[in-house]
Scaffold this motif. Structure first.
Motif, mmCIF file in Angstrom:
data_model
loop_
_atom_site.group_PDB
_atom_site.id
_atom_site.type_symbol
_atom_site.label_atom_id
_atom_site.label_comp_id
_atom_site.label_asym_id
_atom_site.label_seq_id
_atom_site.Cartn_x
_atom_site.Cartn_y
_atom_site.Cartn_z
ATOM 1 N N GLU A 45 1.200 -1.457 0.432
ATOM 2 C CA GLU A 45 -0.353 -0.316 -0.396
ATOM 3 C C GLU A 45 0.662 1.256 -0.233
ATOM 4 N N LEU A 46 2.352 1.085 0.360
ATOM 5 C CA LEU A 46 2.797 2.074 0.883
ATOM 6 C C LEU A 46 3.469 2.475 -0.141
ATOM 7 N N LYS A 47 4.019 1.679 -1.261
ATOM 8 C CA LYS A 47 4.812 1.644 -2.059
ATOM 9 C C LYS A 47 3.494 2.248 -3.896
ATOM 10 N N ASN A 48 1.727 2.185 -3.216
ATOM 11 C CA ASN A 48 1.882 3.473 -3.957
ATOM 12 C C ASN A 48 1.465 5.066 -3.873
ATOM 13 N N ASN A 49 2.757 5.162 -3.278
ATOM 14 C CA ASN A 49 1.943 6.529 -2.730
ATOM 15 C C ASN A 49 3.782 6.458 -2.838
ATOM 16 N N PHE A 50 5.329 5.940 -2.318
ATOM 17 C CA PHE A 50 6.289 5.981 -2.420
ATOM 18 C C PHE A 50 7.031 5.061 -2.641
ATOM 19 N N LYS A 51 8.301 6.013 -3.488
ATOM 20 C CA LYS A 51 9.544 4.736 -3.582
ATOM 21 C C LYS A 51 10.071 4.253 -3.111
ATOM 22 N N ILE A 52 9.891 2.842 -2.953
ATOM 23 C CA ILE A 52 10.850 1.982 -1.445
ATOM 24 C C ILE A 52 11.276 0.570 -2.387
ATOM 25 N N TYR A 53 12.363 0.441 -1.319
ATOM 26 C CA TYR A 53 13.688 -0.335 -1.390
ATOM 27 C C TYR A 53 13.227 -1.491 -0.724
ATOM 28 N N ASP A 54 13.359 -2.282 -1.652
ATOM 29 C CA ASP A 54 13.462 -3.690 -0.780
ATOM 30 C C ASP A 54 14.204 -4.620 -0.638
ATOM 31 N N ILE A 55 14.441 -4.884 0.600
ATOM 32 C CA ILE A 55 15.753 -5.770 1.103
ATOM 33 C C ILE A 55 14.958 -7.585 0.840
ATOM 34 N N ILE A 56 15.844 -7.827 0.301
ATOM 35 C CA ILE A 56 15.602 -9.677 -0.455
ATOM 36 C C ILE A 56 17.035 -10.068 0.518
ATOM 37 N N ASP A 57 16.929 -11.040 1.432
ATOM 38 C CA ASP A 57 17.642 -11.998 2.054
ATOM 39 C C ASP A 57 18.414 -13.532 1.161
ATOM 40 N N PRO A 58 19.476 -13.457 0.329
ATOM 41 C CA PRO A 58 19.373 -14.656 -0.014
ATOM 42 C C PRO A 58 19.636 -15.671 1.013
ATOM 43 N N THR A 59 19.972 -15.578 2.544
ATOM 44 C CA THR A 59 20.146 -17.042 3.261
ATOM 45 C C THR A 59 19.501 -16.574 4.310
ATOM 46 N N TYR A 60 17.647 -16.173 4.335
ATOM 47 C CA TYR A 60 17.258 -16.194 5.308
ATOM 48 C C TYR A 60 17.290 -17.537 6.000
ATOM 49 N N PRO A 61 17.669 -17.172 7.582
ATOM 50 C CA PRO A 61 17.958 -18.607 8.139
ATOM 51 C C PRO A 61 15.695 -19.102 8.475
ATOM 52 N N PHE A 62 16.072 -19.730 9.071
ATOM 53 C CA PHE A 62 14.643 -20.305 9.582
ATOM 54 C C PHE A 62 15.018 -22.165 10.195
ATOM 55 N N ASN A 63 14.260 -22.711 11.357
ATOM 56 C CA ASN A 63 13.918 -23.673 11.015
ATOM 57 C C ASN A 63 13.213 -24.531 10.849
ATOM 58 N N CYS A 64 13.161 -25.712 10.734
ATOM 59 C CA CYS A 64 12.875 -26.938 9.453
ATOM 60 C C CYS A 64 12.419 -28.151 10.327
ATOM 61 N N GLN A 65 11.340 -28.693 10.556
ATOM 62 C CA GLN A 65 10.863 -29.994 11.041
ATOM 63 C C GLN A 65 12.240 -30.912 9.908
ATOM 64 N N TRP A 66 12.977 -31.679 10.343
ATOM 65 C CA TRP A 66 13.828 -32.785 9.892
ATOM 66 C C TRP A 66 12.770 -33.592 8.699
ATOM 67 N N GLU A 67 11.554 -34.304 9.221
ATOM 68 C CA GLU A 67 10.715 -34.930 9.669
ATOM 69 C C GLU A 67 10.036 -35.027 8.689
ATOM 70 N N LEU A 68 9.899 -33.545 8.331
ATOM 71 C CA LEU A 68 8.666 -33.052 7.179
ATOM 72 C C LEU A 68 8.974 -32.598 5.432
ATOM 73 N N LEU A 69 11.361 -32.880 5.748
ATOM 74 C CA LEU A 69 11.192 -32.463 4.141
ATOM 75 C C LEU A 69 10.880 -33.297 3.765
ATOM 76 N N GLN A 70 11.038 -34.078 3.829
ATOM 77 C CA GLN A 70 10.480 -35.462 2.862
ATOM 78 C C GLN A 70 9.323 -35.075 2.041
ATOM 79 N N TYR A 71 8.673 -34.315 2.184
ATOM 80 C CA TYR A 71 6.832 -33.830 1.946
ATOM 81 C C TYR A 71 6.877 -32.510 1.074
ATOM 82 N N ILE A 72 8.089 -32.171 1.470
ATOM 83 C CA ILE A 72 7.645 -30.518 0.659
ATOM 84 C C ILE A 72 8.760 -30.986 -0.324
ATOM 85 N N PRO A 73 7.456 -30.302 -1.394
ATOM 86 C CA PRO A 73 7.580 -30.006 -3.020
ATOM 87 C C PRO A 73 9.152 -29.904 -3.442
ATOM 88 N N LYS A 74 9.597 -31.304 -5.138
ATOM 89 C CA LYS A 74 10.689 -30.568 -4.826
ATOM 90 C C LYS A 74 10.991 -29.309 -5.327
#
Length: 152
Positions: A66-95
């Motif tokens: 919504e702010l971008k409709n009124n202002f020039k805003i610059y985004d930060i894209i972190d190429p290595t954003y860390p998160f915790n992932c359930q080991w046992e659920l990895l097999q169910y994540i689509p390739k």
């Protein structure tokens, strides 16, 4: 009066205070890298013993868009954003999704006591905008108030 505003995403469940601080630092670094030679930015950098005034706000993607409709805003894209992932659920994540996740552990490492491993992904984490005009700052604040955007 100049201000750098950083809008940290508050709709990422894994965005804790430490990650938010790192993302704000990324935004400040990218801002200086892109705009540090501009006169208004050099003046801002002289404020407060070289810190300049930075205000951190919390916002979700919809609010930022919504702010971008009124202002020039610059985004930060972190190429290595860390998160915790359930080991046992990895097999169910689509390739196609799994290919975008990098595990920070090998298959031989042991998950933590919650069954999680640390992984990283490319993620949009925050945005920033710089003002060197008090009227524009006031306009930005008014729109943030209407959208329910508050300090982080």
């Amino acid at each position: 009066m100049s201000r750098l505003y950083v809008l940290v995403r508050n709709d990422l469940p894994s965005m804790n205070s430490g990650k938010a601080m790192a993302q704000v630092c990324h935004a400040g670094t990218q801002f200086i890298q892109k705009f540090g030679k501009e006169k208004s930015v050099k003046e801002w950098m002289k404020e407060a013993d070289g810190f300049g005034t930075t205000i951190v706000l919390g916002a979700n993607v919809k609010q930022i868009n919504e702010l971008k409709n009124n202002f020039k805003i610059y985004d930060i894209i972190d190429p290595t954003y860390p998160f915790n992932c359930q080991w046992e659920l990895l097999q169910y994540i689509p390739k196609d999704v799994k290919d975008k996740i990098e595990l920070l552990v090998s298959a031989y490492d042991i998950p933590n006591k919650y069954g999680e491993v640390v992984a990283t992904r490319k993620e949009y984490t925050c945005s920033y905008i710089f003002f060197d005009d008090e009227n524009k700052i006031n306009n930005f604040r008014e729109i943030c108030d209407k959208l329910g955007i508050k300090r982080y």
